[in-house]
Design a protein around this motif. Structure first.
Motif, short mmCIF file in Angstrom:
data_model
loop_
_atom_site.label_atom_id
_atom_site.label_comp_id
_atom_site.label_asym_id
_atom_site.label_seq_id
_atom_site.Cartn_x
_atom_site.Cartn_y
_atom_site.Cartn_z
N ILE A 187 -0.67 -3.34 1.90
CA ILE A 187 0.42 -3.35 0.93
C ILE A 187 1.72 -2.89 1.58
CG2 ILE A 187 1.28 -2.37 -1.23
CD1 ILE A 187 -1.70 -2.12 -2.08
N GLY A 188 1.66 -1.79 2.32
CA GLY A 188 2.86 -1.24 2.93
C GLY A 188 3.56 -2.24 3.84
N VAL A 189 2.78 -3.00 4.61
CA VAL A 189 3.37 -4.00 5.51
C VAL A 189 4.08 -5.09 4.71
CG1 VAL A 189 2.79 -5.89 7.08
CG2 VAL A 189 1.83 -3.62 7.46
N ARG A 190 3.47 -5.54 3.62
CA ARG A 190 4.10 -6.58 2.79
C ARG A 190 5.40 -6.07 2.17
NH1 ARG A 190 0.45 -11.01 0.15
NH2 ARG A 190 -1.29 -11.14 1.59
N VAL A 191 5.37 -4.83 1.68
CA VAL A 191 6.59 -4.25 1.10
C VAL A 191 7.68 -4.16 2.17
CG1 VAL A 191 7.60 -2.16 0.11
CG2 VAL A 191 5.37 -2.96 -0.69
N ALA A 192 7.30 -3.72 3.36
CA ALA A 192 8.27 -3.56 4.45
C ALA A 192 8.91 -4.90 4.80
CB ALA A 192 7.57 -2.97 5.67
#
Length: 387
Positions: A146-151
């Motif tokens: 999730i964090g990578v997609r948000v970034a």
């Protein structure tokens, strides 16, 4: 025939992936495997024949993973299957916290539908104007699926993105935009960022990871978002910061009495992964993982046992052993098989913490007597004849 039991409604898109040799049973005592979403399993006593539990989602707080591990039950989850749904909620949360869209809608709903309504709205709109997120600094704590997609999405929205994750996986690192500042000191995020979003699991080490000390380091007027897990933020300390104006907005997906009464909060009723697409994706992944485990003994995305893949068995027999991660186990397995005149064609052994898992392909079929002798070895939790 394999039988599975659903503790919660599971997407039919996923269940349809089971072929004809699988049967959905209402009786948990008949289940070889269990599919679950949010049902609390901590007080449940599973039947001996249940060998696997698949959580159609990422979090496993509702499952006694350690206790099941010692019973030889493999617990799966579906990391990344709902990542896009949560990512979109985080982006929506940032926008809602930046522009007081909710406040503007609520104001209009209270107005009478008179002819001068448009003029009233023009006079009132400055109260809800807010700011843009483009050009602002976003700090992301946790660079998993999730964090990578948000970034990556935030970069495309014109934000300057800082990411912190000391345990970032190779796959996540490859997926991360080169425009993102990967930092090693989490305090940098607290000091520098206008928006901070958390994407880590809830563990003893992360419980209340953002408290009074961390909030004190943050910029005045910071926006904090939590779409990961409840209890990651010390919300009593946060409520004081919201009251004082230190934190401009807190956007969270987890309703509780503290945040419900705190000023300047936007609380959604755990909607992060509650999209039709996310539920379908989670169910499909959970079903595929169960099938590969039941039919081939392979493990992927388990939270208590190690990943272990021996492919499809091309020999006469395959057995799997769930056991303690202690010395001398493999030699005991080979002795039992050797004494029975069973030749090992291929062996795979992996460990994860206190638990280990062994797949043995053999040149002759395995008898129940041999399986019984293996199960009698101290430290063995489960022996399963796969083929």
């Amino acid at each position: 025939m394999y039988r599975y039991h659903c503790l919660n409604p599971i997407s039919q898109v996923g269940l349809e992936k089971f072929p004809g040799k699988y049967e959905n049973t209402d009786k948990i005592d008949e289940a070889d495997a269990i599919l679950v979403r949010s049902a609390d399993m901590h007080a449940m006593e599973l039947p001996e024949k249940t060998t696997a539990v698949a959580r159609a989602g990422a979090g496993v707080n509702n499952i006694p993973i350690d206790a099941l591990g010692k019973k030889g039950v493999v617990v799966f989850n579906t990391p990344g299957a709902n990542a896009n749904g949560v990512k979109e909620m985080v982006l929506a949360g940032m926008l809602l916290a930046s522009r007081d869209i909710v406040g503007g809608i609520e104001w209009l709903e209270k107005q009478e539908a008179t002819e001068d309504l448009a003029k009233k709205a023009e006079k009132q709109k400055k109260q809800f104007a807010g700011c843009e997120i483009s050009g602002k600094k976003l700090g992301i704590i946790g660079l998993g699926a999730i964090g990578v997609r948000v970034a990556n999405a935030a970069v495309h929205l014109g934000m300057e993105v800082y990411g912190y994750d000391p345990f970032i996986s190779v796959d996540a690192a490859w997926s991360l935009s080169r425009s993102i500042h990967h930092i090693n000191d989490i305090s940098c995020i607290y000091r520098e960022c206008d928006y901070i979003t958390i994407h880590v699991p809830l563990m003893d080490s992360t419980r209340n990871m953002i408290g009074a000390e961390e909030i004190a380091q943050m910029k005045d007027g910071v926006v904090l978002l939590n779409f990961a897990r409840d209890l990651l933020v010390d919300e009593e300390a946060l409520a004081k910061a919201l009251q004082a104006g230190k934190v401009k907005k807190y956007v969270t997906d987890f309703a509780n009495p503290i945040v419900a009464k705190a000023p300047n909060t936007l609380v959604t009723p755990h909607l992060g992964a509650s999209t039709e697409e996310s539920e379908d994706n989670c169910a499909v992944m959970a079903v595929k993982q169960l099938m590969d485990y039941l039919e081939n003994g392979n493990i992927k995305n388990s939270v208590n046992y190690p990943n272990c893949d021996a492919g499809t068995c091309v020999d006469e027999g395959r057995l799997t052993i769930n056991h303690k991660n202690i010395p001398n186990m493999i030699s005991q397995f080979t002795k039992v098989l050797g004494d029975a005149g069973v030749n090992i064609s291929n062996m795979t052994n992996k460990s994860k913490g206190d638990l280990a898992y062994t797949i043995l392909d053999v040149a002759t079929p395995i008898s129940q007597e041999v399986a019984k002798n293996l199960k009698a070895i101290s430290g063995v939790y489960r022996v399963r004849i796969v083929k």
